[in-house]
Design a protein around this motif. Structure first.
Motif, PDB file in Angstrom:
ATOM      1  N   GLU A  46       1.075  -1.343  -0.021  1.00 14.83           N
ATOM      2  CA  GLU A  46       0.345  -0.238   0.107  1.00 14.83           C
ATOM      3  C   GLU A  46       0.842   1.423   0.275  1.00 14.83           C
ATOM      4  N   VAL A  47       1.583   1.048   0.604  1.00 13.90           N
ATOM      5  CA  VAL A  47       2.217   2.122   1.389  1.00 13.90           C
ATOM      6  C   VAL A  47       3.399   2.458  -0.239  1.00 13.90           C
ATOM      7  N   ALA A  48       3.491   1.487  -1.046  1.00 12.51           N
ATOM      8  CA  ALA A  48       4.089   1.582  -2.797  1.00 12.51           C
ATOM      9  C   ALA A  48       3.127   2.064  -3.689  1.00 12.51           C
ATOM     10  N   ILE A  49       1.909   1.823  -3.499  1.00 16.10           N
ATOM     11  CA  ILE A  49       1.314   2.001  -4.568  1.00 16.10           C
ATOM     12  C   ILE A  49       1.138   4.116  -4.880  1.00 16.10           C
ATOM     13  N   VAL A  50       1.134   4.008  -3.028  1.00 12.19           N
ATOM     14  CA  VAL A  50       0.851   5.953  -2.599  1.00 12.19           C
ATOM     15  C   VAL A  50       2.183   6.515  -3.254  1.00 12.19           C
ATOM     16  N   MET A  51       3.087   5.790  -3.030  1.00  9.91           N
ATOM     17  CA  MET A  51       4.411   7.062  -3.256  1.00  9.91           C
ATOM     18  C   MET A  51       5.409   6.778  -4.283  1.00  9.91           C
ATOM     19  N   GLN A  52       5.417   5.171  -4.238  1.00 14.85           N
ATOM     20  CA  GLN A  52       5.509   5.177  -5.992  1.00 14.85           C
ATOM     21  C   GLN A  52       4.734   5.075  -7.381  1.00 14.85           C
ATOM     22  N   VAL A  53       3.731   4.958  -7.227  1.00 14.32           N
ATOM     23  CA  VAL A  53       3.576   4.756  -8.216  1.00 14.32           C
ATOM     24  C   VAL A  53       2.152   5.819  -8.521  1.00 14.32           C
ATOM     25  N   ARG A  54       1.349   6.522  -7.385  1.00 14.69           N
ATOM     26  CA  ARG A  54       0.417   7.028  -7.381  1.00 14.69           C
ATOM     27  C   ARG A  54       1.067   8.670  -8.165  1.00 14.69           C
ATOM     28  N   LEU A  55       1.734   9.030  -6.040  1.00 11.96           N
ATOM     29  CA  LEU A  55       2.260  10.486  -5.901  1.00 11.96           C
ATOM     30  C   LEU A  55       2.906  10.481  -6.945  1.00 11.96           C
ATOM     31  N   SER A  56       3.568  10.618  -7.436  1.00 12.26           N
ATOM     32  CA  SER A  56       4.483  10.588  -8.888  1.00 12.26           C
ATOM     33  C   SER A  56       3.429  11.061  -9.908  1.00 12.26           C
ATOM     34  N   ARG A  57       2.678   9.601 -10.176  1.00 10.18           N
ATOM     35  CA  ARG A  57       2.022  10.484 -11.576  1.00 10.18           C
ATOM     36  C   ARG A  57       1.474  11.648 -11.012  1.00 10.18           C
ATOM     37  N   VAL A  58       0.639  11.575  -9.682  1.00  8.52           N
ATOM     38  CA  VAL A  58      -0.444  12.551  -8.966  1.00  8.52           C
ATOM     39  C   VAL A  58       0.628  13.779  -9.735  1.00  8.52           C
ATOM     40  N   LEU A  59       1.658  14.157  -9.462  1.00  8.23           N
ATOM     41  CA  LEU A  59       2.591  15.547  -9.137  1.00  8.23           C
ATOM     42  C   LEU A  59       2.671  15.725 -11.319  1.00  8.23           C
ATOM     43  N   LEU A  60       2.781  14.450 -11.151  1.00 12.09           N
ATOM     44  CA  LEU A  60       3.462  14.832 -12.886  1.00 12.09           C
ATOM     45  C   LEU A  60       2.407  15.679 -13.389  1.00 12.09           C
ATOM     46  N   ALA A  61       1.022  14.966 -13.076  1.00  7.38           N
ATOM     47  CA  ALA A  61      -0.571  15.388 -13.549  1.00  7.38           C
ATOM     48  C   ALA A  61      -0.754  17.151 -13.623  1.00  7.38           C
ATOM     49  N   VAL A  62      -0.282  17.292 -12.175  1.00  5.77           N
ATOM     50  CA  VAL A  62      -0.454  18.802 -11.781  1.00  5.77           C
ATOM     51  C   VAL A  62       0.552  19.502 -12.115  1.00  5.77           C
ATOM     52  N   LEU A  63       1.710  19.285 -12.486  1.00  5.47           N
ATOM     53  CA  LEU A  63       2.746  20.570 -12.682  1.00  5.47           C
ATOM     54  C   LEU A  63       2.750  19.877 -14.093  1.00  5.47           C
ATOM     55  N   VAL A  64       2.101  19.211 -15.790  1.00  5.81           N
ATOM     56  CA  VAL A  64       1.936  19.558 -16.690  1.00  5.81           C
ATOM     57  C   VAL A  64       0.900  20.192 -17.246  1.00  5.81           C
ATOM     58  N   GLY A  65      -0.116  19.801 -16.321  1.00  4.12           N
ATOM     59  CA  GLY A  65      -1.456  21.082 -16.311  1.00  4.12           C
ATOM     60  C   GLY A  65      -1.118  22.614 -16.187  1.00  4.12           C
ATOM     61  N   ILE A 282      -2.960  27.156 -11.086  1.00  4.57           N
ATOM     62  CA  ILE A 282      -3.363  26.148  -9.974  1.00  4.57           C
ATOM     63  C   ILE A 282      -4.321  24.855 -10.937  1.00  4.57           C
ATOM     64  N   ALA A 283      -5.392  26.174 -11.360  1.00  3.82           N
ATOM     65  CA  ALA A 283      -6.014  25.468 -12.473  1.00  3.82           C
ATOM     66  C   ALA A 283      -5.576  24.373 -13.216  1.00  3.82           C
ATOM     67  N   GLY A 284      -5.222  24.675 -13.847  1.00  7.07           N
ATOM     68  CA  GLY A 284      -4.477  23.443 -14.918  1.00  7.07           C
ATOM     69  C   GLY A 284      -3.987  22.865 -14.771  1.00  7.07           C
ATOM     70  N   GLY A 285      -3.653  22.493 -13.175  1.00  4.12           N
ATOM     71  CA  GLY A 285      -3.114  21.527 -12.304  1.00  4.12           C
ATOM     72  C   GLY A 285      -3.923  20.470 -11.690  1.00  4.12           C
ATOM     73  N   ILE A 286      -5.035  21.340 -10.745  1.00  4.21           N
ATOM     74  CA  ILE A 286      -6.293  20.604 -11.194  1.00  4.21           C
ATOM     75  C   ILE A 286      -6.785  20.077 -12.005  1.00  4.21           C
ATOM     76  N   PHE A 287      -7.219  20.905 -13.401  1.00  9.38           N
ATOM     77  CA  PHE A 287      -8.167  20.204 -14.419  1.00  9.38           C
ATOM     78  C   PHE A 287      -7.385  19.295 -14.668  1.00  9.38           C
ATOM     79  N   LEU A 288      -5.995  19.017 -15.358  1.00 15.07           N
ATOM     80  CA  LEU A 288      -5.769  17.796 -15.939  1.00 15.07           C
ATOM     81  C   LEU A 288      -5.008  16.301 -14.631  1.00 15.07           C
ATOM     82  N   LEU A 289      -5.218  16.886 -13.085  1.00 14.27           N
ATOM     83  CA  LEU A 289      -5.549  15.353 -12.009  1.00 14.27           C
ATOM     84  C   LEU A 289      -6.468  15.493 -12.398  1.00 14.27           C
ATOM     85  N   TRP A 290      -7.560  15.859 -12.405  1.00 17.79           N
ATOM     86  CA  TRP A 290      -9.144  14.946 -12.848  1.00 17.79           C
ATOM     87  C   TRP A 290      -9.201  14.095 -13.612  1.00 17.79           C
TER      88      TRP A 290
END
Lengths: 333, 277
Positions: A46-65, A282-290
């Protein structure tokens, strides 16, 4: 900002492994140095899913957006054209040509995992330089010529991409998939690559947002008020292009974010770029994250192309905002 | 503060617009620039405001080459009211007027002295206090032109350049605008240079007129000296009668409908062609 934080945790908790909001917060908080090890409460998986898989992807979505929305703000600001977006000046097509070329000839890994991002980035920047060279006469960049040159190069390079797609049979999907944009199979290294570009772009565009306000009055008016018009245009365009090229090189072409997010913000807070610029990021980050959350969960375990989701979600929302504004304006009269 | 044009020439591909212009403009005076379309009036203003560089010669502000003065510094001395005024944008009146302070702001957008009183004063003198929170696209053309003037006021220039400021305004607004400019000019001792289409307005407001024709200064002087029937005929190829204004001591131009000769247009263009050769 608050909405962004909530969105990040909500998105982190969504996915096939079904973790709760509280679990996600708990795991995140336990990463702080003085907290006990998260492994004692949650399973290693569970820790690996949050920290390795999801968190990096979520942050990447925010940054790209954020990058795309900022770039869109910059382009719309200095080109004073509501249809300008990060891809107006052909940057995306330039990057796509580079990437498609590599994929077609099987050079994706020629110099490691960074081959596609680096080449896409360089060909994107080269395209901008080409567009500027085409539209420059006597040291002046005419906006009409600039946009036209961008459109011309974009379709020219787009034709190249199509050519390569049709030439390759076995790997068609790979090129098309890259063009349609995706955040799958990315990791922390992509996040750390994108972050400096976002920060530099953000600082430059915020510093120039007061000046972009004067551009609304027209280039000559701005010049009469003491703006160095050509310099401002060049700096904002280059900063926006860097943001675009950086985003495209890690995620492929994701449309609509850069076009629509600045407009949404403008409809909400008015024409002042000193508010539009940071809020768009900020909004671009939120939008792309969703959008990305939807892309990876809607038809799980299959993933939707992110560019498809942004267009499907963004267009109707934009239409709604536009409709509401027209109603408001009628009301005022 | 003094503006001067030293031996200026300017051309666009295939056409010479201005040729060897030498003029100087003194503080506290209102100059009107007149002449037919395409004669280089607007170009003259572009050179004076540093937007264009002359091909030859120099436009000078107190002896300094204008094209070498940094834009922000120049904007503290020279303000320009453009033809057509402000576009109907989404900013409020007050936000637009505040933009006039740009030349005084640091790169962070701050100023050493609070500009609010100055902004309010400018709004007040243009009769815009009640409209200050309205958005520009909700205003009429005349109101927008007043906003443009208020913006110039907070710019606190020493020199004001007006490029056909009355175009697109009805006659009431035309007079109101020029009255405002003149009141401001008198109180601050500004140097005003205005390109004016309407010869009668020019005669009423300008201390001195400069008539341009074929890239050269055809005549310069008080309105009475410049507005002569033969001069007007040379410039506009139109007959005119000059009368006195019944209330003011200025000349006014009376026009009469002309008769188009059957070959009139043809011969005129032929004539122009021969001159060019």
């Amino acid at each position: 900002m608050l909405l962004l934080a909530v969105s990040i945790t909500a998105s982190l908790s969504m996915g096939s492994a079904g973790l709760s909001f509280a679990d996600v917060w708990g795991i995140l908080l336990h990463q702080l140095p003085w907290m006990p090890d998260a492994d004692t409460i949650w399973s290693r998986g569970e820790v690996a899913i949050v920290m390795q898989v999801r968190l990096s992807r979520v942050l990447l979505a925010v940054l790209v957006g954020a990058c795309l929305a900022l770039a869109g703000t910059g382009f719309q600001g200095v080109l004073r054209n509501p249809l300008a977006d990060p891809y107006t000046l052909g940057v995306a097509s330039g990057s796509s040509v580079g990437a498609a070329f590599l994929i077609l000839f099987g050079f994706q890994l020629a110099i490691g995992v960074w081959t596609i991002p680096i080449v896409a980035f360089l060909t994107g920047i080269a395209t901008l330089l080409g567009v500027i060279a085409l539209s420059r006469s006597n040291g002046v960049m005419q906006i009409q010529t600039l946009i036209l040159s961008g459109v011309i190069l974009q379709s020219f390079l787009g034709a190249f991409v199509s050519l390569m797609v049709s030439m390759s049979e076995g790997v068609v999907n790979q090129i098309l998939f890259w063009i349609m944009g995706s955040l799958a199979m990315r990791g922390w290294e992509h996040v750390t690559m994108l972050l400096p570009f976002l920060l530099i772009g953000l600082v430059i565009l915020i510093a120039y947002s007061g000046t972009m306000n004067l551009f609304v009055l027209g280039e000559r008016q701005a010049a009469h008020l003491g703006v160095r018009v050509e310099r401002t245009k060049l700096i904002v365009l280059v900063a926006s292009t860097l943001l675009t090229a950086a985003a495209v090189s890690v995620s492929g072409v994701i449309g609509f974010v850069g076009l629509v997010v600045p407009h949404m913000i403008r409809l909400i807070v008015g024409p002042d770029y000193r508010y539009i610029t940071p809020l768009s990021a900020i909004a671009g980050g939120i939008f792309l994250l969703w959008a990305d959350t939807l892309a990876r969960t809607a038809l799980s375990p299959k993933e939707l192309p992110l560019g498809v989701v942004t267009a499907l979600v963004g267009a109707p929302f934009f239409a709604y905002l536009l409709h509401r504004r027209m109603k408001d304006q009628r009301g005022e009269e | 503060m003094e503006l001067s044009l030293c031996n200026i020439s300017y051309s666009v591909p295939g056409k010479r617009i201005l040729q060897n212009i030498n003029e100087s403009f003194k503080p506290g005076r209102f100059y009107g620039i007149i002449g037919p379309n395409g004669v280089g009036k607007s170009t003259l203003l572009k050179l004076l405001s540093g937007i264009e560089k002359p091909e030859q010669g120099e436009a000078r502000l107190d002896g300094r080459d204008i094209s070498a003065i940094p834009r922000k510094e120049l904007a503290r001395d020279v303000a320009v009211l453009q033809q057509g005024g402000l576009a109907p944008v989404g900013f409020t009146v007050k936000e637009i007027v505040r933009m006039g302070r740009f030349p005084y702001q640091s790169w962070l957008g701050g100023e050493s002295v609070d500009p609010e009183p100055l902004i309010n004063e400018a709004l007040e003198s243009m009769g815009l206090t009640g409209l200050q929170h309205r958005r520009l696209h909700q205003l009429s053309g005349g109101e927008r032109q007043r906003v443009a003037l208020a913006k110039l006021m907070v710019q606190q220039p020493r020199i004001l350049l007006l490029d056909e400021p009355t175009t697109y305004l009805d006659i009431g607004y035309q007079l109101q605008l020029l009255d405002n400019v003149r009141a401001w000019q008198k109180s601050e001792g500004l140097l005003v240079i205005a390109v004016l289409h309407d010869l009668n307005l020019a005669a009423m407001y300008a201390d001195e007129l400069i008539a341009l024709h074929e890239g050269k200064v055809l005549a310069r002087g008080v309105p009475d000296a410049v507005l002569q029937p033969d001069l007007i005929e040379t410039m506009y190829e139109t007959r005119a009668t000059i009368i006195r204004h019944p209330e003011l001591d200025v000349p006014q131009v009376m026009l009469a409908p002309g008769v188009i000769k059957s070959n009139g247009l043809l011969s005129r263009s032929l004539e122009a062609h021969v001159r060019r050769l």
